[in-house]
Motif scaffolding. Structure first.
Motif, PDB file in Angstrom:
ATOM      1  N   LEU A  61       0.830  -1.206   0.000  1.00  0.00           N
ATOM      2  CA  LEU A  61       0.000   0.000   0.000  1.00  0.00           C
ATOM      3  C   LEU A  61       0.868   1.261   0.000  1.00  0.00           C
ATOM      4  O   LEU A  61       0.520   2.264  -0.648  1.00  0.00           O
ATOM      5  CB  LEU A  61      -0.924   0.002   1.223  1.00  0.00           C
ATOM      6  N   ALA A  62       1.987   1.202   0.705  1.00  0.00           N
ATOM      7  CA  ALA A  62       2.922   2.334   0.708  1.00  0.00           C
ATOM      8  C   ALA A  62       3.458   2.580  -0.693  1.00  0.00           C
ATOM      9  O   ALA A  62       3.591   3.732  -1.133  1.00  0.00           O
ATOM     10  CB  ALA A  62       4.075   2.057   1.683  1.00  0.00           C
ATOM     11  N   GLY A  63       3.752   1.511  -1.405  1.00  0.00           N
ATOM     12  CA  GLY A  63       4.233   1.641  -2.774  1.00  0.00           C
ATOM     13  C   GLY A  63       3.204   2.273  -3.685  1.00  0.00           C
ATOM     14  O   GLY A  63       3.534   3.125  -4.528  1.00  0.00           O
ATOM     15  N   HIS A  80      10.939   3.889   3.837  1.00  0.00           N
ATOM     16  CA  HIS A  80      11.641   3.414   5.032  1.00  0.00           C
ATOM     17  C   HIS A  80      10.692   3.093   6.179  1.00  0.00           C
ATOM     18  O   HIS A  80      10.928   2.154   6.938  1.00  0.00           O
ATOM     19  CB  HIS A  80      12.683   4.443   5.464  1.00  0.00           C
ATOM     20  N   LEU A  81       9.625   3.844   6.300  1.00  0.00           N
ATOM     21  CA  LEU A  81       8.665   3.577   7.375  1.00  0.00           C
ATOM     22  C   LEU A  81       8.083   2.181   7.248  1.00  0.00           C
ATOM     23  O   LEU A  81       7.918   1.474   8.254  1.00  0.00           O
ATOM     24  CB  LEU A  81       7.543   4.619   7.351  1.00  0.00           C
ATOM     25  N   PHE A  82       7.815   1.770   6.023  1.00  0.00           N
ATOM     26  CA  PHE A  82       7.183   0.468   5.817  1.00  0.00           C
ATOM     27  C   PHE A  82       8.165  -0.627   5.405  1.00  0.00           C
ATOM     28  O   PHE A  82       7.757  -1.692   4.954  1.00  0.00           O
ATOM     29  CB  PHE A  82       6.045   0.610   4.808  1.00  0.00           C
ATOM     30  N   GLY A  83       9.471  -0.352   5.570  1.00  0.00           N
ATOM     31  CA  GLY A  83      10.467  -1.417   5.519  1.00  0.00           C
ATOM     32  C   GLY A  83      11.152  -1.694   4.213  1.00  0.00           C
ATOM     33  O   GLY A  83      11.845  -2.705   4.085  1.00  0.00           O
ATOM     34  N   GLY A  84      10.996  -0.823   3.201  1.00  0.00           N
ATOM     35  CA  GLY A  84      11.723  -1.042   1.953  1.00  0.00           C
ATOM     36  C   GLY A  84      13.223  -0.954   2.168  1.00  0.00           C
ATOM     37  O   GLY A  84      13.696  -0.189   3.015  1.00  0.00           O
ATOM     38  N   SER A  85      13.977  -1.735   1.419  1.00  0.00           N
ATOM     39  CA  SER A  85      15.437  -1.723   1.528  1.00  0.00           C
ATOM     40  C   SER A  85      15.995  -0.699   0.553  1.00  0.00           C
ATOM     41  O   SER A  85      16.068  -0.951  -0.652  1.00  0.00           O
ATOM     42  CB  SER A  85      16.003  -3.122   1.226  1.00  0.00           C
ATOM     43  N   TYR A 141      15.058 -12.898   9.303  1.00  0.00           N
ATOM     44  CA  TYR A 141      15.629 -12.349  10.535  1.00  0.00           C
ATOM     45  C   TYR A 141      14.913 -11.089  11.021  1.00  0.00           C
ATOM     46  O   TYR A 141      15.537 -10.129  11.465  1.00  0.00           O
ATOM     47  CB  TYR A 141      17.128 -12.076  10.359  1.00  0.00           C
ATOM     48  N   GLY A 142      13.590 -11.098  10.917  1.00  0.00           N
ATOM     49  CA  GLY A 142      12.793 -10.038  11.517  1.00  0.00           C
ATOM     50  C   GLY A 142      13.121  -8.642  11.060  1.00  0.00           C
ATOM     51  O   GLY A 142      13.413  -7.766  11.880  1.00  0.00           O
ATOM     52  N   GLY A 143      13.072  -8.395   9.768  1.00  0.00           N
ATOM     53  CA  GLY A 143      13.321  -7.059   9.245  1.00  0.00           C
ATOM     54  C   GLY A 143      14.786  -6.667   9.211  1.00  0.00           C
ATOM     55  O   GLY A 143      15.100  -5.481   9.061  1.00  0.00           O
ATOM     56  N   ARG A 144      15.682  -7.632   9.317  1.00  0.00           N
ATOM     57  CA  ARG A 144      17.128  -7.346   9.330  1.00  0.00           C
ATOM     58  C   ARG A 144      17.570  -6.586   8.087  1.00  0.00           C
ATOM     59  O   ARG A 144      18.493  -5.772   8.142  1.00  0.00           O
ATOM     60  CB  ARG A 144      17.903  -8.667   9.444  1.00  0.00           C
ATOM     61  N   TYR A 145      16.920  -6.858   6.967  1.00  0.00           N
ATOM     62  CA  TYR A 145      17.364  -6.273   5.704  1.00  0.00           C
ATOM     63  C   TYR A 145      16.478  -5.118   5.234  1.00  0.00           C
ATOM     64  O   TYR A 145      16.579  -4.687   4.091  1.00  0.00           O
ATOM     65  CB  TYR A 145      17.442  -7.366   4.639  1.00  0.00           C
ATOM     66  N   SER A 146      15.627  -4.620   6.117  1.00  0.00           N
ATOM     67  CA  SER A 146      14.824  -3.438   5.797  1.00  0.00           C
ATOM     68  C   SER A 146      15.659  -2.175   5.970  1.00  0.00           C
ATOM     69  O   SER A 146      16.670  -2.167   6.682  1.00  0.00           O
ATOM     70  CB  SER A 146      13.607  -3.367   6.718  1.00  0.00           C
ATOM     71  N   GLY A 147      15.204  -1.114   5.314  1.00  0.00           N
ATOM     72  CA  GLY A 147      15.799   0.195   5.540  1.00  0.00           C
ATOM     73  C   GLY A 147      17.196   0.374   4.966  1.00  0.00           C
ATOM     74  O   GLY A 147      17.585  -0.259   3.984  1.00  0.00           O
TER      75      GLY A 147
END
Length: 406
Positions: free
Chosen positions: A56-58, A106-111, A271-277
């Motif tokens: 949805l953020a996209g 970044h708020l919704f976790g995109g890398s 790994y729980g959002g390790r690669y987000s942001g």
């Protein structure tokens, strides 16, 4: 005498221009950077609630750009095309759009990264102000000044910022006329952002490598090849992925909405959002003795490419820093030499390879990690630059051979 007065006036004009752009862009960098840090901290705490909304953020980001300035979706390409006299200006709506779009990503976790935002903001404002007040007729001077301020204010690495801006528009050619205003703007932007509370990332690396040991030299050569290939791979896959996505899924809403569903699932369960942001968590782990997996660099590389290829906003540089740092730590442990030093070398060498720049990453290494390892940093960056073979994450980057632009 007349010529001296003319040159003196030009110098004073460039100094004034640099100061104005430095203060303005440094202040905006601070706003952008501090909000991004707050967003990153918030997402880290609540990633399970936020990442499912990535599709949805996209869609929201795509709608914003198409509603207010569809051409701004070209991002850094607009900067390059303006510097290469292929277009007359950069649309002003790009500034709020790229900031808000990156915050949402970044708020919704995109890398994704952040430097592209700062560089685009700096270039847009510098070009607009420079033209309006006739600071220079040279388009590249205006753009390089703003790019230096944007990069320098965000990362607080003024020398690396200046030479990044000088090197990146036309690889192999330096616009020395821009050196004075770019340096002034970068320094002033750094002072401004620091004064306003934006912190600089730096690591005081005191470990050194013994360059009299032939094994260490061999390892440096291997690292140069490895970092060069990884930067080359990132550049190649990013451009191919963007082309593939645009050709196969022509509707931008379908492209970002559909592909971000599996992307969000992977980001949640790896790994729980390790690669987000940004990847600053991986950078911190690399230099603080935290856990670094041998596959961190390739997973971060692939997820960043997918995030950017389908239309999310941000940059590539901070993810490149994390990719290089984690790979460097892995290679350092493998070779039995300081993983901290190898992480520092990888941090700048992969960046240099992927952006097709040489002087900037070496200076960046000194500004972030100190002078203790400047020689191994330079050796590896040179090898990585050669191995890269003129590829770049910036598809619009021109190449210059023997002073002639291709």
């Amino acid at each position: 005498m007349e010529n001296f007065k003319k040159k003196s006036f030009t110098v004073l004009k460039y100094i004034a221009f640099g100061v104005v752009i430095g203060v303005l862009v440094g202040a905006i960098d601070t706003l952008f950077g501090r909000v991004l840090i707050a967003i990153t901290d918030f997402r880290t705490d609540y990633y399970l609630f936020l990442l499912p909304f990535l599709p949805l953020a996209g869609l929201l980001i795509t709608w914003m750009y198409n509603k207010f300035s569809a051409v701004s979706l070209k991002g850094m390409s607009l900067v390059f095309e303006t510097g290469q006299s292929k277009r007359n200006s950069i649309p002003l709506p790009l500034v709020p759009l790229v900031m808000i779009g990156t915050w949402i990503t970044h708020l919704f976790g995109g890398s994704a990264g952040r430097e592209g935002v700062a560089v685009q903001i700096g270039a847009t404002l510098s070009h607009r102000i420079g033209r309006k007040f006739h600071f220079s007729n040279n388009e590249r001077v205006l753009l390089i000044t703003g790019m230096s301020a944007g990069f320098g204010g965000l990362f607080q690495t003024p020398l690396g910022a200046v030479f990044f801006a000088l090197e990146v528009i036309v690889a192999g050619y330096l616009e020395y006329e821009a050196l004075l205003p770019a340096f002034i703007a970068s320094i002033v932007a750094c002072i401004t952002s620091h004064t306003l509370g934006l912190e600089k990332f730096s690591v005081n690396v005191t470990d050194t490598l013994d360059l009299t040991d032939y094994k260490v030299i061999i390892f440096l050569v291997i690292m140069g090849i490895a970092f060069g290939l990884v930067g080359r791979l990132f550049s190649y896959l990013l451009q191919k992925s963007k082309d593939f996505m645009k050709n196969k899924i022509k509707n931008p809403y379908v492209r970002i909405g559909v592909v971000s569903v599996p992307l969000a699932i992977i980001l949640i369960f790896f790994y729980g959002g390790r690669y987000s942001g940004l990847g600053t968590n991986l950078i911190s782990a690399s230099f603080s003795g935290g856990e670094v997996h041998y596959y961190d660099f390739i997973v971060k590389l692939l997820l960043t490419i997918v995030t950017l290829a389908i239309g999310f906003q941000g940059g590539e540089v901070t993810p490149l820093f994390s990719i290089g740092a984690t790979l460097g730590v892995v290679l350092g442990n493998l070779f039995g030499i300081s993983p901290i030093v190898c992480g520092a070398i990888g941090y700048v060498a992969v960046f240099g390879s992927a952006t097709n720049t040489l002087i900037a990453p070496i200076l960046l290494g000194v500004e972030v990690f100190g002078v203790a390892n400047v020689l191994p940093i330079a050796i590896v960056c040179i090898i990585a630059y050669i191995v890269n073979g003129n590829l770049s994450i910036y598809s619009s980057q021109q190449k210059a051979m023997f002073g002639f632009e291709e």
